[in-house]
Design a protein around this motif. Structure first.
Motif, PDB file in Angstrom:
ATOM      1  N   PRO A 175       0.832  -1.209   0.000  1.00  0.00           N
ATOM      2  CA  PRO A 175       0.000   0.000   0.000  1.00  0.00           C
ATOM      3  C   PRO A 175       0.865   1.256   0.000  1.00  0.00           C
ATOM      4  O   PRO A 175       2.025   1.229   0.407  1.00  0.00           O
ATOM      5  CB  PRO A 175      -0.782  -0.100   1.319  1.00  0.00           C
ATOM      6  CG  PRO A 175      -0.593  -1.480   1.801  1.00  0.00           C
ATOM      7  CD  PRO A 175       0.681  -1.995   1.223  1.00  0.00           C
ATOM      8  N   CYS A 176       0.272   2.336  -0.448  1.00  0.00           N
ATOM      9  CA  CYS A 176       0.977   3.609  -0.498  1.00  0.00           C
ATOM     10  C   CYS A 176       0.574   4.438   0.724  1.00  0.00           C
ATOM     11  O   CYS A 176      -0.615   4.667   0.942  1.00  0.00           O
ATOM     12  CB  CYS A 176       0.569   4.306  -1.789  1.00  0.00           C
ATOM     13  SG  CYS A 176       1.372   5.854  -1.980  1.00  0.00           S
ATOM     14  N   THR A 177       1.547   4.855   1.519  1.00  0.00           N
ATOM     15  CA  THR A 177       1.202   5.590   2.740  1.00  0.00           C
ATOM     16  C   THR A 177       1.295   7.113   2.559  1.00  0.00           C
ATOM     17  O   THR A 177       0.696   7.861   3.320  1.00  0.00           O
ATOM     18  CB  THR A 177       2.114   5.164   3.914  1.00  0.00           C
ATOM     19  OG1 THR A 177       3.465   5.213   3.461  1.00  0.00           O
ATOM     20  CG2 THR A 177       1.788   3.758   4.392  1.00  0.00           C
ATOM     21  N   ASP A 178       2.029   7.561   1.570  1.00  0.00           N
ATOM     22  CA  ASP A 178       2.106   9.007   1.301  1.00  0.00           C
ATOM     23  C   ASP A 178       0.902   9.438   0.465  1.00  0.00           C
ATOM     24  O   ASP A 178       0.287   8.630  -0.214  1.00  0.00           O
ATOM     25  CB  ASP A 178       3.380   9.348   0.517  1.00  0.00           C
ATOM     26  CG  ASP A 178       4.639   9.163   1.340  1.00  0.00           C
ATOM     27  OD1 ASP A 178       4.569   9.391   2.566  1.00  0.00           O
ATOM     28  OD2 ASP A 178       5.671   8.775   0.780  1.00  0.00           O
ATOM     29  N   THR A 179       0.612  10.729   0.506  1.00  0.00           N
ATOM     30  CA  THR A 179      -0.419  11.270  -0.389  1.00  0.00           C
ATOM     31  C   THR A 179       0.199  11.453  -1.774  1.00  0.00           C
ATOM     32  O   THR A 179       1.360  11.846  -1.898  1.00  0.00           O
ATOM     33  CB  THR A 179      -0.928  12.615   0.159  1.00  0.00           C
ATOM     34  OG1 THR A 179      -1.548  12.369   1.417  1.00  0.00           O
ATOM     35  CG2 THR A 179      -1.935  13.248  -0.779  1.00  0.00           C
ATOM     36  N   LEU A 180      -0.584  11.141  -2.782  1.00  0.00           N
ATOM     37  CA  LEU A 180      -0.056  11.179  -4.154  1.00  0.00           C
ATOM     38  C   LEU A 180      -0.696  12.295  -4.953  1.00  0.00           C
ATOM     39  O   LEU A 180      -1.926  12.435  -4.947  1.00  0.00           O
ATOM     40  CB  LEU A 180      -0.372   9.852  -4.856  1.00  0.00           C
ATOM     41  CG  LEU A 180       0.359   8.645  -4.296  1.00  0.00           C
ATOM     42  CD1 LEU A 180      -0.372   7.382  -4.667  1.00  0.00           C
ATOM     43  CD2 LEU A 180       1.780   8.598  -4.826  1.00  0.00           C
ATOM     44  N   LYS A 181       0.113  13.075  -5.621  1.00  0.00           N
ATOM     45  CA  LYS A 181      -0.427  14.149  -6.462  1.00  0.00           C
ATOM     46  C   LYS A 181       0.166  14.068  -7.861  1.00  0.00           C
ATOM     47  O   LYS A 181       1.349  13.801  -8.021  1.00  0.00           O
ATOM     48  CB  LYS A 181      -0.116  15.513  -5.851  1.00  0.00           C
ATOM     49  CG  LYS A 181      -0.848  15.719  -4.531  1.00  0.00           C
ATOM     50  CD  LYS A 181      -0.741  17.136  -4.055  1.00  0.00           C
ATOM     51  CE  LYS A 181      -1.142  17.257  -2.597  1.00  0.00           C
ATOM     52  NZ  LYS A 181      -2.585  17.161  -2.371  1.00  0.00           N
ATOM     53  N   GLN A 182      -0.701  14.299  -8.823  1.00  0.00           N
ATOM     54  CA  GLN A 182      -0.214  14.443 -10.194  1.00  0.00           C
ATOM     55  C   GLN A 182       0.200  15.898 -10.355  1.00  0.00           C
ATOM     56  O   GLN A 182      -0.549  16.804  -9.946  1.00  0.00           O
ATOM     57  CB  GLN A 182      -1.335  14.093 -11.170  1.00  0.00           C
ATOM     58  CG  GLN A 182      -0.872  14.081 -12.604  1.00  0.00           C
ATOM     59  CD  GLN A 182      -2.019  13.817 -13.559  1.00  0.00           C
ATOM     60  OE1 GLN A 182      -3.014  13.200 -13.195  1.00  0.00           O
ATOM     61  NE2 GLN A 182      -1.884  14.310 -14.769  1.00  0.00           N
ATOM     62  N   ILE A 183       1.372  16.138 -10.911  1.00  0.00           N
ATOM     63  CA  ILE A 183       1.842  17.520 -11.050  1.00  0.00           C
ATOM     64  C   ILE A 183       2.171  17.853 -12.501  1.00  0.00           C
ATOM     65  O   ILE A 183       2.323  16.961 -13.334  1.00  0.00           O
ATOM     66  CB  ILE A 183       3.080  17.804 -10.156  1.00  0.00           C
ATOM     67  CG1 ILE A 183       4.264  16.905 -10.568  1.00  0.00           C
ATOM     68  CG2 ILE A 183       2.755  17.632  -8.686  1.00  0.00           C
ATOM     69  CD1 ILE A 183       5.594  17.415 -10.079  1.00  0.00           C
ATOM     70  N   ASP A 184       2.289  19.140 -12.722  1.00  0.00           N
ATOM     71  CA  ASP A 184       2.702  19.617 -14.026  1.00  0.00           C
ATOM     72  C   ASP A 184       3.930  20.484 -13.761  1.00  0.00           C
ATOM     73  O   ASP A 184       3.806  21.659 -13.451  1.00  0.00           O
ATOM     74  CB  ASP A 184       1.545  20.436 -14.633  1.00  0.00           C
ATOM     75  CG  ASP A 184       1.914  21.009 -15.973  1.00  0.00           C
ATOM     76  OD1 ASP A 184       2.975  20.654 -16.497  1.00  0.00           O
ATOM     77  OD2 ASP A 184       1.127  21.834 -16.488  1.00  0.00           O
ATOM     78  N   LYS A 185       5.099  19.882 -13.802  1.00  0.00           N
ATOM     79  CA  LYS A 185       6.378  20.507 -13.452  1.00  0.00           C
ATOM     80  C   LYS A 185       6.380  21.102 -12.041  1.00  0.00           C
ATOM     81  O   LYS A 185       6.934  20.530 -11.123  1.00  0.00           O
ATOM     82  CB  LYS A 185       6.799  21.543 -14.497  1.00  0.00           C
ATOM     83  CG  LYS A 185       7.273  20.875 -15.777  1.00  0.00           C
ATOM     84  CD  LYS A 185       8.140  21.822 -16.607  1.00  0.00           C
ATOM     85  CE  LYS A 185       8.588  21.113 -17.876  1.00  0.00           C
ATOM     86  NZ  LYS A 185       8.156  21.780 -19.083  1.00  0.00           N
ATOM     87  N   THR A 186       5.766  22.255 -11.823  1.00  0.00           N
ATOM     88  CA  THR A 186       5.871  22.917 -10.520  1.00  0.00           C
ATOM     89  C   THR A 186       4.541  23.031  -9.781  1.00  0.00           C
ATOM     90  O   THR A 186       4.516  23.446  -8.625  1.00  0.00           O
ATOM     91  CB  THR A 186       6.422  24.341 -10.696  1.00  0.00           C
ATOM     92  OG1 THR A 186       5.619  24.992 -11.686  1.00  0.00           O
ATOM     93  CG2 THR A 186       7.875  24.342 -11.133  1.00  0.00           C
TER      94      THR A 186
END
Ligand code: C5P
Length: 224
Positions: free
Chosen positions: A134-145
């Protein structure tokens, strides 16, 4: 019939910032790859290992295998530019009568024997199996910055090796990928693209991939 393991070890290890690629770094006196091969050689469901390696490393690693008594178990073959090329070059050496092939990163020496056996058993029955945690960190999709969106963590896992597949299924996955010039970072992706289900089994937090300098102290701790 026992499974054949492919253990890609042809990476150059630029992220480690050492002169020697990470699979050859010493852990408790022997290269990381030796720890990984010892593990597979002790696994009842694995008959042999094929190890894609850079041509320049083959000659120097063969005596190490001999000293370890692993020459009968492991065969060194030339790897390729990308990980997928290396695994495919190993796959081409597999006897086509083989029922199940198991792929494992050379740099994951702490894999449990039970995990290797479990993915292989699942591949015999359903065709394809991988390990994930399982993934314990929060995941975000980003666009460079900047953040584009937050991803649903409960629907995401972190994937490990070993990954095991029926020989015919992995062959088809490689052939389709080659025809479409598609590259993936794991073999499961090639089989997923065929529309074949892949079973996810629980991996382990200690099955780390030794990749970055910060992984080495953790590896030293785990080996003890
Ligand atoms: O680069 P990555 O972290 O995906 O590497 C995972 C495994 O694949 C490592 O054991 C590495 O040596 C291997 N590899 C390879 N051939 C390449 C690149 C990586 O066998 N061209």
């Amino acid at each position: 019939m026992k499974a054949v393991a492919i253990i890609p070890a042809a990476g150059v290890g630029t992220r480690m910032r050492t002169t020697s690629p990470k699979q050859f770094l010493s852990l408790a006196g022997v290269p990381i790859l030796v720890h990984t091969l010892r593990k597979f050689s002790r696994c009842p469901s694995v008959g042999m290992a094929i190890v894609p390696m850079r041509k320049s490393d083959i000659a120097s690693f063969e005596p190490v295998l001999e000293k370890e008594g692993l020459l009968g178990f492991a065969r060194l073959v030339p790897g390729g530019i990308h990980r997928q090329d290396s695994v495919y070059s190993g796959f081409q050496e597999v006897d086509p009568q083989t029922e199940v092939v198991v792929v494992h990163d050379a740099v994951r020496p702490f894999v449990a024997l039970e995990s290797i056996d479990a993915v292989i058993a699942e591949a015999y029955s359903s065709g394809a199996a991988i390990l994930a945690i399982p993934c314990t960190d929060t995941l975000k999709q980003i666009d460079k910055t900047h953040v584009v969106t937050t991803l649903p963590r409960d629907k995401i896992v972190l994937v490990q090796t070993p990954q095991a597949f029926r020989y015919s299924l992995l062959k088809e996955g490689f052939e389709r990928a080659q025809a479409e010039n598609f590259y993936a970072t794991d073999e499961s992706c090639l089989v997923e693209r065929l529309g074949h289900p892949v079973t996810v089994l629980r991996g382990s937090e200690t099955n780390i991939k030794i990749t970055k300098p910060a992984d080495l102290p953790l590896a030293e701790f785990l080996i003890r």
